[in-house]
Design a protein around this motif. Structure first.
Motif, PDB file in Angstrom:
ATOM      1  N   THR A 120       0.823  -1.204   0.000  1.00 46.87           N
ATOM      2  CA  THR A 120       0.000   0.000   0.000  1.00 46.87           C
ATOM      3  C   THR A 120       0.859   1.256   0.000  1.00 46.87           C
ATOM      4  OG1 THR A 120      -1.745  -1.170   1.193  1.00 46.87           O
ATOM      5  CG2 THR A 120      -1.814   1.241   1.210  1.00 46.87           C
ATOM      6  N   ALA A 121       1.936   1.233   0.799  1.00 44.43           N
ATOM      7  CA  ALA A 121       2.838   2.383   0.855  1.00 44.43           C
ATOM      8  C   ALA A 121       3.512   2.617  -0.484  1.00 44.43           C
ATOM      9  CB  ALA A 121       3.894   2.161   1.948  1.00 44.43           C
ATOM     10  N   LEU A 122       3.893   1.526  -1.155  1.00 44.70           N
ATOM     11  CA  LEU A 122       4.537   1.661  -2.459  1.00 44.70           C
ATOM     12  C   LEU A 122       3.565   2.256  -3.480  1.00 44.70           C
ATOM     13  CD1 LEU A 122       6.963   1.136  -4.289  1.00 44.70           C
ATOM     14  CD2 LEU A 122       6.085  -1.182  -4.691  1.00 44.70           C
ATOM     15  N   LYS A 123       2.305   1.814  -3.444  1.00 47.19           N
ATOM     16  CA  LYS A 123       1.312   2.357  -4.358  1.00 47.19           C
ATOM     17  C   LYS A 123       1.110   3.846  -4.116  1.00 47.19           C
ATOM     18  CE  LYS A 123      -1.353  -1.895  -5.077  1.00 47.19           C
ATOM     19  NZ  LYS A 123      -2.675  -2.550  -4.901  1.00 47.19           N
ATOM     20  N   ASP A 124       1.098   4.251  -2.847  1.00 47.76           N
ATOM     21  CA  ASP A 124       0.888   5.655  -2.511  1.00 47.76           C
ATOM     22  C   ASP A 124       2.036   6.537  -3.005  1.00 47.76           C
ATOM     23  OD1 ASP A 124      -1.487   4.994  -1.318  1.00 47.76           O
ATOM     24  OD2 ASP A 124      -0.660   4.904   0.720  1.00 47.76           O
ATOM     25  N   ARG A 125       3.215   5.944  -3.171  1.00 47.73           N
ATOM     26  CA  ARG A 125       4.372   6.715  -3.615  1.00 47.73           C
ATOM     27  C   ARG A 125       4.373   6.940  -5.116  1.00 47.73           C
ATOM     28  NH1 ARG A 125       9.279   3.413  -1.345  1.00 47.73           N
ATOM     29  NH2 ARG A 125      10.416   4.879  -2.679  1.00 47.73           N
ATOM     30  N   ILE A 126       3.513   6.264  -5.861  1.00 51.20           N
ATOM     31  CA  ILE A 126       3.448   6.414  -7.310  1.00 51.20           C
ATOM     32  C   ILE A 126       2.297   7.343  -7.662  1.00 51.20           C
ATOM     33  CG2 ILE A 126       3.125   5.226  -9.502  1.00 51.20           C
ATOM     34  CD1 ILE A 126       4.274   2.727  -8.232  1.00 51.20           C
ATOM     35  N   PRO A 127       2.573   8.524  -8.223  1.00 51.84           N
ATOM     36  CA  PRO A 127       1.498   9.455  -8.582  1.00 51.84           C
ATOM     37  C   PRO A 127       0.612   8.862  -9.677  1.00 51.84           C
ATOM     38  CG  PRO A 127       3.667  10.513  -8.595  1.00 51.84           C
ATOM     39  CD  PRO A 127       3.902   9.042  -8.514  1.00 51.84           C
ATOM     40  N   GLY A 128      -0.598   9.397  -9.784  1.00 53.18           N
ATOM     41  CA  GLY A 128      -1.474   8.999 -10.872  1.00 53.18           C
ATOM     42  C   GLY A 128      -2.462   7.908 -10.540  1.00 53.18           C
ATOM     43  N   GLY A 129      -2.380   7.369  -9.328  1.00 54.84           N
ATOM     44  CA  GLY A 129      -3.340   6.359  -8.918  1.00 54.84           C
ATOM     45  C   GLY A 129      -3.253   5.079  -9.734  1.00 54.84           C
ATOM     46  N   THR A 130      -4.390   4.427  -9.902  1.00 53.46           N
ATOM     47  CA  THR A 130      -4.442   3.146 -10.603  1.00 53.46           C
ATOM     48  C   THR A 130      -3.978   3.279 -12.045  1.00 53.46           C
ATOM     49  OG1 THR A 130      -6.272   2.405  -9.211  1.00 53.46           O
ATOM     50  CG2 THR A 130      -5.942   1.243 -11.296  1.00 53.46           C
ATOM     51  N   ASP A 131      -4.428   4.320 -12.726  1.00 52.63           N
ATOM     52  CA  ASP A 131      -4.029   4.500 -14.123  1.00 52.63           C
ATOM     53  C   ASP A 131      -2.535   4.790 -14.245  1.00 52.63           C
ATOM     54  OD1 ASP A 131      -6.526   4.081 -15.392  1.00 52.63           O
ATOM     55  OD2 ASP A 131      -7.170   6.072 -14.763  1.00 52.63           O
ATOM     56  N   GLY A 132      -1.980   5.470 -13.252  1.00 56.23           N
ATOM     57  CA  GLY A 132      -0.543   5.704 -13.263  1.00 56.23           C
ATOM     58  C   GLY A 132       0.232   4.403 -13.173  1.00 56.23           C
ATOM     59  N   ARG A 133      -0.222   3.505 -12.304  1.00 52.84           N
ATOM     60  CA  ARG A 133       0.444   2.203 -12.173  1.00 52.84           C
ATOM     61  C   ARG A 133       0.252   1.358 -13.432  1.00 52.84           C
ATOM     62  NH1 ARG A 133      -1.615   3.119  -7.013  1.00 52.84           N
ATOM     63  NH2 ARG A 133      -3.492   1.852  -7.371  1.00 52.84           N
ATOM     64  N   ARG A 134      -0.936   1.450 -14.038  1.00 50.07           N
ATOM     65  CA  ARG A 134      -1.163   0.721 -15.285  1.00 50.07           C
ATOM     66  C   ARG A 134      -0.226   1.215 -16.387  1.00 50.07           C
ATOM     67  NH1 ARG A 134      -7.757   0.839 -15.066  1.00 50.07           N
ATOM     68  NH2 ARG A 134      -8.040  -1.067 -13.823  1.00 50.07           N
ATOM     69  N   MET A 135      -0.027   2.532 -16.439  1.00 54.97           N
ATOM     70  CA  MET A 135       0.843   3.073 -17.474  1.00 54.97           C
ATOM     71  C   MET A 135       2.289   2.641 -17.266  1.00 54.97           C
ATOM     72  SD  MET A 135       0.704   4.657 -20.305  1.00 54.97           S
ATOM     73  CE  MET A 135      -0.998   5.217 -20.252  1.00 54.97           C
ATOM     74  N   LEU A 136       2.691   2.392 -16.041  1.00 56.94           N
ATOM     75  CA  LEU A 136       4.035   1.873 -15.797  1.00 56.94           C
ATOM     76  C   LEU A 136       4.168   0.451 -16.339  1.00 56.94           C
ATOM     77  CD1 LEU A 136       4.762   3.170 -12.179  1.00 56.94           C
ATOM     78  CD2 LEU A 136       5.595   4.096 -14.342  1.00 56.94           C
ATOM     79  N   TRP A 137       3.136  -0.369 -16.148  1.00 57.86           N
ATOM     80  CA  TRP A 137       3.158  -1.706 -16.739  1.00 57.86           C
ATOM     81  C   TRP A 137       3.205  -1.628 -18.258  1.00 57.86           C
ATOM     82  CZ3 TRP A 137       4.458  -5.957 -14.430  1.00 57.86           C
ATOM     83  CH2 TRP A 137       4.249  -6.111 -13.061  1.00 57.86           C
ATOM     84  N   ILE A 138       2.476  -0.662 -18.810  1.00 53.94           N
ATOM     85  CA  ILE A 138       2.482  -0.470 -20.260  1.00 53.94           C
ATOM     86  C   ILE A 138       3.885  -0.107 -20.739  1.00 53.94           C
ATOM     87  CG2 ILE A 138       1.657   1.060 -22.106  1.00 53.94           C
ATOM     88  CD1 ILE A 138      -1.014   1.191 -20.533  1.00 53.94           C
ATOM     89  N   ALA A 139       4.551   0.763 -19.984  1.00 54.57           N
ATOM     90  CA  ALA A 139       5.914   1.149 -20.351  1.00 54.57           C
ATOM     91  C   ALA A 139       6.854  -0.049 -20.315  1.00 54.57           C
ATOM     92  CB  ALA A 139       6.419   2.243 -19.410  1.00 54.57           C
ATOM     93  N   LEU A 140       6.711  -0.880 -19.293  1.00 54.50           N
ATOM     94  CA  LEU A 140       7.565  -2.071 -19.172  1.00 54.50           C
ATOM     95  C   LEU A 140       7.356  -3.014 -20.358  1.00 54.50           C
ATOM     96  CD1 LEU A 140       9.529  -3.673 -17.284  1.00 54.50           C
ATOM     97  CD2 LEU A 140       7.500  -4.822 -16.389  1.00 54.50           C
TER      98      LEU A 140
END
Length: 430
Positions: free
Chosen positions: A8-28
């Motif tokens: 949860t703490a790691l998720k909070d450190r990534i801006p953009g919420g759920t879509d921000g995390r999804r875009m990181l997977w897209i980048a990978l």
């Protein structure tokens, strides 16, 4: 702290919420395809389609030249249409272009398909940056740092996968790698379908109907154009100079080691690995030094000193010999990698801070020309530097430092107050 709390703490450190995390997977996923293709392209065109070295060089140059247009075109379209849909279209375009290469060995068609793929690649780069800016808001620099780190990991994974398959050396293996380079683009498109449309200063996104309309329907004024903004054009021109750090590592450093020093040739790939490791480990921590618009501009002054120091170390590597040469090359690689990281941080923030809210896409598209121009001119600059010897590196360092200081002065009086990526927009639910 429990495992769930850490997540949860790691998720909070990534801006953009759920879509921000999804875009990181897209980048990978997406960059793994880029890494796969970068390691495969020249060999595929040589051993499968039967092109000569000169033909491969012309194909790469022409396709890259046409691809330059992708950045401004995509940026302009993204100011008028839903960004995620445009991004999906570019991802699909790249996948189709890659698969089309398998259908022919006609030289003209190979150039055409490669150009279509290159145009889509440059467009997708601008669109992902614009999406990140819109969802991350004032935390855009930190988000871009995370995104660049993830992208570097994806690129490396793609390169490693290609290396393991290239050892087979058969036509079928090369064709499988081409298919493998297209699949991540398809995967990225599918993942992007799950991303919500980013809020835009020029549109209203309606919830249930998922419609996009003009946020200011009564406004008749045309959005600002970067082509009529001399400050932004000069800024972009200066960026094309500072992006030469890319050519230093891809062209300048390997050729310098081979032709101007007595260092072992095997040092070149090791220094490239060092560069990648430093970017992955330091991009996020160092992003805090450019977290605001004013901080990003102030970063240009120490960046000038770092560029100069790195170029000086390159000069010294040819004057000395033995272990001193190796030490100088390692030091130069470390310092110039720091310059690359700091420049990326400042560039992300300033390229958006100088853009009006109603034309962010168009402005970022023009800014994308800086990297594209560097990719075309950079190898020629490195060749000239190497031909000039240690003095050439000294002149390059002085030029980069002077460009940093000139850029700082250029943007000083043209930056807005608060550096928010997106102006407030209205979201209605019907």
């Amino acid at each position: 702290m429990s495992l769930q709390q850490r997540r949860t703490a790691l998720k909070d450190r990534i801006p953009g919420g759920t879509d921000g995390r999804r875009m990181l997977w897209i980048a990978l996923v997406d960059k793994s395809g880029n890494g796969l293709w970068a390691a495969t392209a020249a060999l595929y065109f040589t051993y499968v389609t039967g092109l000569s070295a000169a033909q491969v060089g012309i194909l790469v140059a022409v396709s890259a030249g046409i691809g330059i247009a992708g950045a401004p075109l995509a940026g302009r379209v993204a100011d008028r249409l839903p960004l995620t849909r445009v991004l999906i279209a570019m991802q699909l375009q790249r996948a189709v272009a890659a698969l089309a290469l398998l259908t022919t060995d006609n030289y003209t068609l190979l150039i055409a398909f490669s150009a279509v793929g290159s145009l889509g690649d440059r467009a997708a780069n601008v669109l992902t940056k614009l999406y990140a800016a819109r969802i991350a808001g004032p935390d855009r620099v930190r988000y871009q740092a995370v995104s660049r780190t993830v992208a570097n990991i994806g690129f490396a994974l793609g390169g490693l996968a290609a290396a393991s398959a290239l050892g087979i050396g058969t036509t079928l293996a090369y064709q499988a790698l081409v298919v493998g380079s297209a699949l991540p683009s398809l995967g990225a498109a599918l993942l992007t379908l799950r991303c919500a449309e980013a809020p835009s200063p020029t549109r209203i996104v309606t919830g249930s109907a998922s419609r996009v309309c003009d946020a200011n329907p009564e406004t008749t004024a045309k959005p600002a154009s970067p082509w009529r903004d001399p400050t932004y054009l000069f800024y972009t021109a200066s960026e094309s100079v500072l992006f030469l750090h890319d050519a230093v590592f891809k062209v300048g450093l390997p050729l310098w080691i081979v032709h101007a020093t007595d260092a072992p040739h095997g040092l070149a790939p090791l220094l490239l690995v060092l560069n990648s490791v430093m970017v992955v480990t330091l991009q996020i921590p160092l992003a805090r030094f450019g977290g605001t618009t004013k901080a990003a501009r102030r970063l240009l002054v120490p960046l000038a000193a770092v560029f100069a120091a790195g170029a000086l170390a390159m000069s010294l590597s040819a004057v000395a010999g033995g272990r001193t040469t190796i030490a100088a090359l390692v030091a130069a690689s470390i310092v110039l990698t720091l310059a690359e990281i700091l420049h990326a941080t400042a560039s992300w923030e300033l390229s958006l801070a100088l853009a009006p809210d109603d034309a962010q896409g168009a402005y970022l598209g023009v800014h994308g020309l800086a990297q594209a121009a560097q990719r075309s001119v950079g190898p020629l600059v490195m060749t000239a530097v190497i031909a000039t010897g240690p003095v050439g590196w000294a002149l390059l360092g002085a030029g980069l430092a002077a460009t940093c200081l000139a850029q700082s002065r250029l943007v000083r009086d043209h930056l807005p107050g608060p550096a928010l990526s997106v102006a407030p927009v209205t979201v209605s639910h019907q």
